[in-house]
Design a protein around this motif. Structure first.
Motif, PDB file in Angstrom:
ATOM      1  N   LYS A   1      11.897  34.590  -0.717  1.00  0.00           N
ATOM      2  CA  LYS A   1      11.621  35.785  -1.252  1.00  0.00           C
ATOM      3  C   LYS A   1      12.818  36.848  -0.859  1.00  0.00           C
ATOM      4  O   LYS A   1      13.167  37.784  -1.600  1.00  0.00           O
ATOM      5  CB  LYS A   1      10.291  36.647  -0.459  1.00  0.00           C
ATOM      6  CG  LYS A   1       8.831  35.845  -1.194  1.00  0.00           C
ATOM      7  CD  LYS A   1       7.721  36.172  -0.505  1.00  0.00           C
ATOM      8  CE  LYS A   1       6.564  35.432  -1.448  1.00  0.00           C
ATOM      9  NZ  LYS A   1       5.206  35.715  -0.561  1.00  0.00           N
TER      10      LYS A   1
ATOM     11  N   ARG B   1       5.163  34.917  -8.949  1.00  0.00           N
ATOM     12  CA  ARG B   1       4.006  34.608  -7.950  1.00  0.00           C
ATOM     13  C   ARG B   1       3.679  35.874  -7.191  1.00  0.00           C
ATOM     14  O   ARG B   1       2.443  36.257  -7.204  1.00  0.00           O
ATOM     15  CB  ARG B   1       4.432  33.464  -7.049  1.00  0.00           C
ATOM     16  CG  ARG B   1       4.077  33.716  -5.645  1.00  0.00           C
ATOM     17  CD  ARG B   1       4.608  32.431  -5.004  1.00  0.00           C
ATOM     18  NE  ARG B   1       4.278  32.337  -3.618  1.00  0.00           N
ATOM     19  CZ  ARG B   1       4.837  31.334  -2.503  1.00  0.00           C
ATOM     20  NH1 ARG B   1       5.546  30.523  -3.253  1.00  0.00           N
ATOM     21  NH2 ARG B   1       4.618  31.432  -1.438  1.00  0.00           N
TER      22      ARG B   1
ATOM     23  N   GLY C   1      -3.207  32.479   6.037  1.00  0.00           N
ATOM     24  CA  GLY C   1      -1.811  31.817   5.876  1.00  0.00           C
ATOM     25  C   GLY C   1      -0.766  32.895   5.521  1.00  0.00           C
ATOM     26  O   GLY C   1      -0.095  32.377   4.585  1.00  0.00           O
TER      27      GLY C   1
ATOM     28  N   ASP D   1      -2.748  33.298  10.755  1.00  0.00           N
ATOM     29  CA  ASP D   1      -1.767  32.043  10.666  1.00  0.00           C
ATOM     30  C   ASP D   1      -1.759  31.507  11.961  1.00  0.00           C
ATOM     31  O   ASP D   1      -2.394  31.757  12.728  1.00  0.00           O
ATOM     32  CB  ASP D   1      -0.201  32.788  10.134  1.00  0.00           C
ATOM     33  CG  ASP D   1       0.422  31.599   9.435  1.00  0.00           C
ATOM     34  OD1 ASP D   1       0.812  30.546   9.737  1.00  0.00           O
ATOM     35  OD2 ASP D   1       0.591  32.022   8.159  1.00  0.00           O
TER      36      ASP D   1
ATOM     37  N   ASP E   1      -6.331  28.560  13.352  1.00  0.00           N
ATOM     38  CA  ASP E   1      -6.247  27.532  12.332  1.00  0.00           C
ATOM     39  C   ASP E   1      -7.465  27.538  11.452  1.00  0.00           C
ATOM     40  O   ASP E   1      -8.473  27.645  11.658  1.00  0.00           O
ATOM     41  CB  ASP E   1      -6.399  26.326  13.330  1.00  0.00           C
ATOM     42  CG  ASP E   1      -5.889  25.049  12.620  1.00  0.00           C
ATOM     43  OD1 ASP E   1      -6.157  25.041  11.244  1.00  0.00           O
ATOM     44  OD2 ASP E   1      -5.731  23.979  13.295  1.00  0.00           O
ATOM     45  N   LEU E   2      -6.823  27.588  10.107  1.00  0.00           N
ATOM     46  CA  LEU E   2      -7.792  27.868   9.078  1.00  0.00           C
ATOM     47  C   LEU E   2      -8.693  26.548   8.933  1.00  0.00           C
ATOM     48  O   LEU E   2      -9.728  26.543   8.184  1.00  0.00           O
ATOM     49  CB  LEU E   2      -7.088  27.817   7.758  1.00  0.00           C
ATOM     50  CG  LEU E   2      -6.129  29.015   7.570  1.00  0.00           C
ATOM     51  CD1 LEU E   2      -5.346  29.048   6.423  1.00  0.00           C
ATOM     52  CD2 LEU E   2      -7.183  30.234   7.555  1.00  0.00           C
TER      53      LEU E   2
HETATM   54  N1  SAM Z   1       1.417  33.290   2.130  1.00  0.00           N
HETATM   55  C1  SAM Z   1       2.664  33.317   2.667  1.00  0.00           C
HETATM   56  C2  SAM Z   1       3.505  33.606   1.385  1.00  0.00           C
HETATM   57  O1  SAM Z   1       3.271  33.327   0.253  1.00  0.00           O
HETATM   58  O2  SAM Z   1       4.604  33.993   1.675  1.00  0.00           O
HETATM   59  C3  SAM Z   1       3.178  32.068   3.341  1.00  0.00           C
HETATM   60  C4  SAM Z   1       3.064  30.920   2.451  1.00  0.00           C
HETATM   61  S1  SAM Z   1       3.640  29.400   3.473  1.00  0.00           S
HETATM   62  C5  SAM Z   1       4.245  28.234   2.168  1.00  0.00           C
HETATM   63  C6  SAM Z   1       2.074  28.639   4.067  1.00  0.00           C
HETATM   64  C7  SAM Z   1       1.592  29.533   4.976  1.00  0.00           C
HETATM   65  O3  SAM Z   1       0.404  29.068   5.375  1.00  0.00           O
HETATM   66  C8  SAM Z   1       2.375  29.227   6.594  1.00  0.00           C
HETATM   67  O4  SAM Z   1       2.684  30.271   7.027  1.00  0.00           O
HETATM   68  C9  SAM Z   1       1.444  28.366   7.441  1.00  0.00           C
HETATM   69  O5  SAM Z   1       1.664  28.559   8.699  1.00  0.00           O
HETATM   70  C10 SAM Z   1       0.239  28.755   6.972  1.00  0.00           C
HETATM   71  N2  SAM Z   1      -0.976  27.627   7.273  1.00  0.00           N
HETATM   72  C11 SAM Z   1      -0.992  26.545   6.391  1.00  0.00           C
HETATM   73  N3  SAM Z   1      -2.022  25.539   7.088  1.00  0.00           N
HETATM   74  C12 SAM Z   1      -2.586  26.633   8.031  1.00  0.00           C
HETATM   75  C13 SAM Z   1      -3.599  26.529   8.822  1.00  0.00           C
HETATM   76  N4  SAM Z   1      -4.465  25.246   9.012  1.00  0.00           N
HETATM   77  N5  SAM Z   1      -4.002  27.474   9.862  1.00  0.00           N
HETATM   78  C14 SAM Z   1      -3.359  28.705   9.705  1.00  0.00           C
HETATM   79  N6  SAM Z   1      -2.120  28.898   8.824  1.00  0.00           N
HETATM   80  C15 SAM Z   1      -1.853  27.695   8.131  1.00  0.00           C
END
Ligand code: SAM
Length: 318
Positions: free
Chosen positions: A21, A57, A82, A106, A155-156
Motif C-alpha cells: 500500500k 481493493r 485483522g 489484530d 486472536d480471531l
Molecule cells: N486488513 C489489513 C490490510 O488489508 O491492510 C491487513 C491485512 S494482512 C494480509 C492480514 C492481517 O490479519 C494481519 O495483520 C494478521 O496479523 C491478521 N490476522 C490473521 N489471522 C489473525 C488472527 N487469528 N487473529 C488476529 N489477527 C489475525
C-alpha cells in the motif's frame, strides 16, 4: 507446521500488505497521508499490477464502507478484524465521517507495534485525543481504548476472549455494526473463519460484513505462504472455503446472514472512476521499466501472462 511458525507467517502478511500500500500511495495510485507513519518506504519497486490491485481493493472496500456510514448517518460502529496497519480511522476523522466508535483487532504483537507508532507520532495520537471525551483514555502496550477509537490485541480464533475484550471497550451489540476483514479470512482455517462469520451473525442486531479475499486459491495459496516462510511445508488454510464467489456467498448464507452479494474484482475495478483508471494505467507504464501491456495478468510468482479477456491483475496479494 507448528502453530507459532504458522502464526508468525500470518502476522508477516501485515507487513506485505502495508508495504504494497505504501508503495502504491508513493507513486500516486491514491492518497493516504498517514501510512508513512506506520511503514517505511519500500526499497524495491512493486509490479504495477500489484499497485493497481491494491488500488481496486482499497477503493472497493472504501466505497461500501462509505455507503454504510451514509445510510446510518455515522450512528454506527465499525469493527476492523485483522486490521494490521490500516489507517482508516485517521482518514475518516479527516473527512468528518467517524462512526460512534471504531475498533481494530489484530494479534497482540501487531497491536503493540501500532500502539508504539501512535504514542510516538503526534499526527497519529492527536486525532485520537481530539475525538476523545470524558474519562481517562486507557492505553498500555497491548491495547488502547478512547471514546471513538479502540485497538485490541487478540486472536480471531478465540471468540469468547474476543467478545469479552470488545465488550470491555464498550462495543454495543444494538448499534448498526460494520465488520470488515480485508484479506484476513484466507489466513484462517475454514473451521475458524466459519465460527467467526457465525459469531458475527448472532452477535449484532443489525450488521453488514465486508469481506475482501481471494477466491480459487487452492493451488496458489501455498505459494504465497511458502514465499513468506521460505519453507516448503506449508498447509493450505482457508483455500477450501473460497473456491468461487458462490461458495463465498453460501458460507455466509448458511451461517445466519440474510443477504449476500459477491463481486469479482474485475467488475469493481471497472466501476471505479474512469479518470483514476486512466491515470493508473499511465502510472503503470511510468513506474514499470518495461511497459507491461494492459492485457497482462500478474501471476503472483513474478511473471506476467498475456490475457485477452482480463485487463486487471488477478489480486494475488496479502
Ligand atoms: N486488513 C489489513 C490490510 O488489508 O491492510 C491487513 C491485512 S494482512 C494480509 C492480514 C492481517 O490479519 C494481519 O495483520 C494478521 O496479523 C491478521 N490476522 C490473521 N489471522 C489473525 C488472527 N487469528 N487473529 C488476529 N489477527 C489475525
Amino acid at each position: 507446521l507448528g502453530t507459532d511458525v504458522f502464526d508468525e507467517a500470518v502476522r508477516s502478511t501485515c507487513d506485505v500488505a502495508s508495504h504494497c500500500k505504501r508503495y502504491a500511495i508513493s507513486v500516486g495510485y491514491w492518497k493516504d497521508p498517514y501510512i508513512e507513519y506506520f511503514v517505511s518506504h519500500p526499497k524495491e519497486r512493486k509490479a504495477p499490477e500489484i499497485s493497481r490491485g491494491y488500488y481496486a481493493r482499497v477503493q472497493g472496500v472504501g466505497r461500501l464502507l462509505k455507503a454504510f456510514l451514509e445510510k446510518t448517518k455515522c450512528n454506527c460502529q465499525i469493527i476492523n478484524l485483522g486490521a494490521g496497519m490500516d489507517t482508516l480511522f485517521w482518514k475518516l476523522k479527516d473527512e468528518n465521517l467517524l462512526p460512534m466508535k471504531y475498533f481494530e483487532i489484530d494479534f497482540p504483537s501487531i497491536v503493540s507495534r501500532k500502539i508504539h507508532y501512535i504514542k510516538s507520532k503526534p499526527p497519529l495520537s492527536k486525532p485520537i485525543m481530539e475525538s476523545h471525551s470524558g474519562e481517562t483514555l486507557l492505553i498500555d502496550a497491548h491495547g488502547l481504548d478512547s471514546s471513538r477509537y479502540a485497538i485490541i490485541g487478540g486472536d480471531l480464533r478465540d471468540l469468547p476472549r474476543l467478545e469479552e475484550k470488545l465488550k470491555k471497550c464498550h462495543m454495543d451489540p444494538d448499534l448498526p455494526t460494520l465488520l470488515m476483514t480485508e484479506c484476513v479470512l484466507i489466513y484462517m482455517t475454514t473451521e475458524h473463519s466459519t465460527c467467526l462469520i457465525k459469531w458475527v451473525g448472532g452477535m449484532f442486531r443489525s450488521a453488514m460484513f465486508i469481506n475482501y479475499e481471494q477466491v480459487n486459491m487452492a493451488d496458489r495459496f501455498g505459494q504465497i505462504m511458502i514465499e513468506n516462510l521460505q519453507s516448503k511445508q506449508c498447509e493450505l488454510v482457508g483455500a477450501d472455503a473460497c473456491r468461487s464467489l458462490d461458495t463465498q456467498k453460501e458460507r455466509f448464507l448458511i451461517h445466519g446472514w440474510e443477504t449476500v452479494n459477491a463481486l469479482d474484482m474485475l467488475k469493481v475495478y471497472q466501476s471505479l472512476p474512469p479518470d483514476d483508471i486512466k491515470r493508473n494505467v499511465q502510472n503503470s507504464l511510468i513506474t514499470s521499466g518495461n511497459c507491461p501491456r494492459n492485457d497482462m495478468v500478474w501471476r503472483g510468482n513474478g511473471t506476467f501472462q498475456s490475457s485477452p479477456e482480463r485487463s486487471v491483475p488477478e489480486l494475488i496479494t496479502a
